[in-house]
Design a protein around this motif. Structure first.
Motif, PDB file in Angstrom:
ATOM      1  N   LEU A 175      -2.500  -4.345 -12.810  1.00 49.69           N
ATOM      2  CA  LEU A 175      -3.228  -5.298 -11.878  1.00 49.69           C
ATOM      3  C   LEU A 175      -2.891  -5.089 -10.567  1.00 49.69           C
ATOM      4  O   LEU A 175      -3.465  -5.168  -9.519  1.00 49.69           O
ATOM      5  CB  LEU A 175      -3.303  -6.640 -12.607  1.00 49.69           C
ATOM      6  N   MET A 176      -1.472  -5.324 -10.279  1.00 47.57           N
ATOM      7  CA  MET A 176      -0.992  -5.158  -8.873  1.00 47.57           C
ATOM      8  C   MET A 176      -1.426  -3.972  -8.209  1.00 47.57           C
ATOM      9  O   MET A 176      -1.892  -4.092  -6.998  1.00 47.57           O
ATOM     10  CB  MET A 176       0.589  -5.579  -9.109  1.00 47.57           C
ATOM     11  N   LYS A 177      -1.063  -3.006  -8.984  1.00 47.33           N
ATOM     12  CA  LYS A 177      -1.234  -1.691  -8.462  1.00 47.33           C
ATOM     13  C   LYS A 177      -2.750  -1.394  -8.057  1.00 47.33           C
ATOM     14  O   LYS A 177      -2.914  -0.806  -7.071  1.00 47.33           O
ATOM     15  CB  LYS A 177      -0.936  -0.454  -9.233  1.00 47.33           C
ATOM     16  N   LEU A 178      -3.723  -1.879  -8.897  1.00 45.70           N
ATOM     17  CA  LEU A 178      -5.118  -1.904  -8.661  1.00 45.70           C
ATOM     18  C   LEU A 178      -5.542  -2.695  -7.600  1.00 45.70           C
ATOM     19  O   LEU A 178      -6.384  -2.215  -6.926  1.00 45.70           O
ATOM     20  CB  LEU A 178      -5.805  -2.104  -9.841  1.00 45.70           C
ATOM     21  N   MET A 179      -4.956  -3.835  -7.269  1.00 46.49           N
ATOM     22  CA  MET A 179      -5.226  -4.543  -6.283  1.00 46.49           C
ATOM     23  C   MET A 179      -4.831  -3.931  -4.819  1.00 46.49           C
ATOM     24  O   MET A 179      -5.653  -4.017  -3.721  1.00 46.49           O
ATOM     25  CB  MET A 179      -4.662  -6.076  -6.445  1.00 46.49           C
ATOM     26  N   TYR A 180      -3.731  -3.377  -5.006  1.00 46.28           N
ATOM     27  CA  TYR A 180      -3.086  -2.610  -3.730  1.00 46.28           C
ATOM     28  C   TYR A 180      -4.147  -1.537  -3.330  1.00 46.28           C
ATOM     29  O   TYR A 180      -4.428  -1.097  -2.121  1.00 46.28           O
ATOM     30  CB  TYR A 180      -1.964  -1.947  -4.175  1.00 46.28           C
ATOM     31  N   GLY A 196       7.357  -1.917  -7.351  1.00 46.18           N
ATOM     32  CA  GLY A 196       6.760  -2.041  -6.133  1.00 46.18           C
ATOM     33  C   GLY A 196       5.734  -0.755  -5.631  1.00 46.18           C
ATOM     34  O   GLY A 196       5.912   0.324  -6.145  1.00 46.18           O
ATOM     35  N   PRO A 197       4.762  -0.982  -4.642  1.00 43.68           N
ATOM     36  CA  PRO A 197       4.604  -2.124  -3.715  1.00 43.68           C
ATOM     37  C   PRO A 197       4.006  -3.444  -4.839  1.00 43.68           C
ATOM     38  O   PRO A 197       3.298  -3.118  -5.589  1.00 43.68           O
ATOM     39  CB  PRO A 197       3.407  -1.811  -2.846  1.00 43.68           C
ATOM     40  N   TYR A 198       4.672  -4.581  -4.548  1.00 46.87           N
ATOM     41  CA  TYR A 198       4.413  -5.608  -5.683  1.00 46.87           C
ATOM     42  C   TYR A 198       4.518  -7.231  -4.607  1.00 46.87           C
ATOM     43  O   TYR A 198       5.092  -7.135  -3.749  1.00 46.87           O
ATOM     44  CB  TYR A 198       5.474  -5.673  -6.613  1.00 46.87           C
ATOM     45  N   ASP A 199       3.577  -7.862  -5.202  1.00 50.98           N
ATOM     46  CA  ASP A 199       3.729  -9.097  -4.324  1.00 50.98           C
ATOM     47  C   ASP A 199       3.480 -10.255  -5.488  1.00 50.98           C
ATOM     48  O   ASP A 199       2.584 -10.472  -5.958  1.00 50.98           O
ATOM     49  CB  ASP A 199       2.381  -9.172  -3.524  1.00 50.98           C
ATOM     50  N   ASN A 200       4.827 -10.685  -5.929  1.00 47.31           N
ATOM     51  CA  ASN A 200       4.678 -11.477  -6.745  1.00 47.31           C
ATOM     52  C   ASN A 200       4.008 -12.989  -6.867  1.00 47.31           C
ATOM     53  O   ASN A 200       3.388 -13.365  -7.810  1.00 47.31           O
ATOM     54  CB  ASN A 200       6.301 -11.812  -7.307  1.00 47.31           C
ATOM     55  N   ARG A 201       4.270 -13.543  -5.432  1.00 45.17           N
ATOM     56  CA  ARG A 201       3.421 -14.794  -5.166  1.00 45.17           C
ATOM     57  C   ARG A 201       1.934 -14.567  -5.378  1.00 45.17           C
ATOM     58  O   ARG A 201       1.286 -15.396  -5.807  1.00 45.17           O
ATOM     59  CB  ARG A 201       3.912 -15.115  -3.785  1.00 45.17           C
ATOM     60  N   MET A 202       1.410 -13.455  -4.832  1.00 40.13           N
ATOM     61  CA  MET A 202       0.159 -13.269  -5.185  1.00 40.13           C
ATOM     62  C   MET A 202      -0.391 -13.236  -6.635  1.00 40.13           C
ATOM     63  O   MET A 202      -1.225 -13.609  -6.904  1.00 40.13           O
ATOM     64  CB  MET A 202      -0.382 -11.926  -4.315  1.00 40.13           C
ATOM     65  N   ALA A 257      -5.112 -10.329   1.444  1.00 37.61           N
ATOM     66  CA  ALA A 257      -4.182 -11.470   1.854  1.00 37.61           C
ATOM     67  C   ALA A 257      -2.931 -11.197   1.274  1.00 37.61           C
ATOM     68  O   ALA A 257      -2.488 -12.416   0.729  1.00 37.61           O
ATOM     69  CB  ALA A 257      -4.756 -12.800   1.483  1.00 37.61           C
ATOM     70  N   SER A 258      -2.462 -10.075   0.939  1.00 32.45           N
ATOM     71  CA  SER A 258      -1.192  -9.767   0.322  1.00 32.45           C
ATOM     72  C   SER A 258       0.210  -9.650   1.188  1.00 32.45           C
ATOM     73  O   SER A 258      -0.137  -8.973   2.313  1.00 32.45           O
ATOM     74  CB  SER A 258      -1.453  -8.750  -0.861  1.00 32.45           C
ATOM     75  N   HIS A 259       1.359  -9.524   0.630  1.00 28.99           N
ATOM     76  CA  HIS A 259       2.462  -9.307   1.295  1.00 28.99           C
ATOM     77  C   HIS A 259       3.232  -8.367   0.254  1.00 28.99           C
ATOM     78  O   HIS A 259       4.004  -9.129  -0.487  1.00 28.99           O
ATOM     79  CB  HIS A 259       3.344 -10.466   1.688  1.00 28.99           C
ATOM     80  N   TYR A 260       3.161  -7.141   0.283  1.00 31.08           N
ATOM     81  CA  TYR A 260       3.802  -6.109  -0.765  1.00 31.08           C
ATOM     82  C   TYR A 260       5.343  -6.128  -0.438  1.00 31.08           C
ATOM     83  O   TYR A 260       5.637  -6.020   0.834  1.00 31.08           O
ATOM     84  CB  TYR A 260       3.072  -4.930  -0.798  1.00 31.08           C
TER      85      TYR A 260
END
Length: 570
Positions: A416-421, A441-447, A432-435
């Motif tokens: 999911l994270m990779k597809l969002m990226y 990674g690239p990964y934004d755990n808070r997002m 509105a992400s911070h990878y």
């Protein structure tokens, strides 16, 4: 305020029967002769000034055609004689939603009953909104037509290459090859068809047994549906066995050839792409043995002789043709996704269920309509303050991805994270992400945590961890996200669907590699360093998390080349 008015059909559109034109009276010209389902020929004079809309009157019902220029509608068709002030392109789309084939009054030959049609009530908006809706739908149609043109051109290139090498016999180094009676002797041999490939009858699959899935069900001339099981592994080459003969199909996925087709069961050591073009070159229709229903006679086919290139020459041909074929496949996938989006939008826009902002002025030039696909969907004023922020929008995007892939065994937090990226960078969507350069990674755990929390709060989806894997389940209000998705991403949907198609069934590691390489490429460009292949791979293996080293350098290079073929990295 946007209002749809309810009127009788004959208050909005006046249909007329087309004109007689016997075949022996046709004189070649520039004006299309429009039959019930297609353009039959071109004539030197016209009867009706364009633009026009035509549908079947007798024989074949339900197909609607838009004719931009002056034309001659045949007597088997009905054309719109009077649009009564309505937009012709809008009327074209409106008629497509009316299921005109249901207005049949013919006992034998299907015939459109205009009396029943005229008494139908329809909803129709003002002219400004008609123009806007027609503009949106035409944009999709224009992109689909452009893809068709590209596919046609690429197919012509590959066919011409086959003809040059294996029909005109001008393959590489042909001047130094020994020929006997026009046949090259040392780069191939004459074989019986039965020694070239083995064809088998396809498999029975009644319509009521088809379960919606991802594997193509291949009929005699086209893909009929998609099933949840397959019978034959990729690549699949088929041709018609019964009913329609002559067309050869190449399907580069596992699938289910139907019993109306023959498929290549054994390539006998030959390259599939070479087999495909060789079968296309044969006049398979001439092997018909059916007295009533056309049927391909394999006994006659097996006895024919043909020259077959040796495997080295076949492999050279494959090396040139395969990249072009891959481009065709990508264009076909994009075209199918655009068609699906267009088909979903059509009834919703025509019915008024999906609202749009009308323009104060409308550009009447049809050629600019494709630029208007990027349409702004009207948002209700009471929700705008809450729903227009990027955090809500990324939740909607995540919900769409989850809804499509939640049942895939490879889907979870990381994918999911990779597809969002990838949506953010390849489809140009703000998330509105911070990878970070984490292990995955690239990964934004808070997002991702925020998205999970908001999805559960909205009662769309819930994420649970089972057996060290995150899985999503559907909640009662899941359907709510769909309207928001259309509102935010109508102009991005094709790009999003393409990514889901490419990565949906792939291992998560593939998505991780693509996202990592892309981010490394971006980092180098941001630092104004030359992003060569070697520099990108060095960046990944030395300046990212050490877990990236579990993947071999060779695989990183291979993935990078795949991305370059798709023009994601230049």
């Amino acid at each position: 305020m946007i209002i749809f008015y309810e009127k009788y059909f004959n208050e909005c559109i006046k249909l007329n029967r087309g004109f007689d034109l016997p075949n022996n009276k046709i004189k070649e010209g520039k004006y299309p002769i429009v039959a019930s389902t297609n353009i039959k020929a071109y004539h030197e004079i016209f009867k009706i000034k364009g633009p026009g809309v035509v549908t079947g009157r007798s024989g074949s019902l339900g197909i609607v055609q838009y004719i931009a220029d002056d034309f001659w509608p045949l007597n088997t068709s009905l054309y719109v004689k009077d649009f009564k002030g309505n937009n012709p392109k809008y009327i074209y789309y409106l008629l497509q939603t009316m299921n005109l084939e249901n207005f049949n009054s013919g006992a034998g030959v299907p015939t459109l009953n205009q009396n029943h049609l005229h008494s139908q009530k329809i909803k129709i908006p003002n002219l400004s909104l008609q123009q806007r809706i027609a503009s949106i739908l035409s944009g999709y149609d224009n992109f689909i037509a452009l893809n068709n043109q590209r596919i046609k051109l690429l197919n012509e290139i590959t066919q011409e290459l086959y003809n040059e090498w294996f029909v005109r016999m001008r393959f590489p180094n042909y001047k130094n090859t020994k020929f006997a009676k026009g046949i090259p002797e040392d780069v191939g041999e004459i074989k019986y068809f039965k020694d070239f490939v083995k064809l088998n009858r396809g498999f029975d699959l009644p319509e009521d047994k088809i379960q919606q899935g991802t594997y193509p069900v291949i009929a005699s001339t086209s893909i009929k549906a998609y099933h949840n099981e397959f019978k034959v592994k990729a690549p699949i080459i088929t041709t018609g066995r019964s009913g329609s003969l002559g067309k050869v199909l190449y399907v580069n996925s596992n699938g289910w050839p139907l019993n109306t087709s023959l498929y290549v069961k054994d390539f006998k050591g030959n390259e599939p792409l070479y087999v495909f073009y060789t079968l296309k070159q044969l006049d398979l229709e001439s092997f018909n043995s059916g007295a009533g229903v056309p049927s391909l006679n394999q006994n006659h086919l097996h006895k024919i002789k043909l020259w077959v290139a040796d495997i080295k020459l076949q492999e050279k041909f494959k090396k040139l043709v395969e990249p072009i074929f891959q481009q065709i496949e990508i264009l076909e996938q994009q075209k199918d996704e655009l068609q699906k989006i267009r088909d979903r939008l059509l009834p919703r826009l025509i019915s008024g269920k999906l609202k749009v902002k009308p323009h104060n002025e409308f550009n009447k030039t049809e050629s600019t309509e494709s630029h208007q696909v990027n349409d702004t969907i009207e948002r209700s004023t009471e929700d705008t303050k809450v729903k227009s922020n990027p955090f809500f929008q990324r939740r909607v995007l995540a919900a769409h991805i989850i809804d499509h892939l939640k049942d895939e065994p490879t889907f979870g937090h990381v994918k999911l994270m990779k597809l969002m990226y990838l949506c953010e960078h390849l489809v140009e969507i703000e998330t509105a992400s911070h990878y970070h350069r984490d292990a995955a990674g690239p990964y934004d755990n808070r997002m991702i945590r925020s998205i999970d929390s908001q999805l559960k709060k909205a009662q769309w989806f819930e994420c649970k961890k089972t057996d060290n894997k995150y899985q999503y389940t559907t909640l009662p209000k899941k359907e709510e996200y769909k309207n928001w998705f259309t509102k935010y991403y109508i102009d991005k949907e094709a790009g999003i669907e393409n990514l889901l198609l490419l990565f949906g069934k792939e291992k998560t590691e593939k998505a991780e590699m693509v996202a990592t390489l892309y981010e490394a490429w971006r980092d180098l460009k941001a630092k104004k360093q030359l992003p060569t292949d070697q520099a990108i791979i060095y960046e990944v293996l030395n300046n990212w998390h050490e877990s990236k080293q579990r993947i071999s350098e060779e695989r990183w290079f291979k993935c990078l080349q795949w991305m370059k073929e798709k023009n994601w990295i230049t």
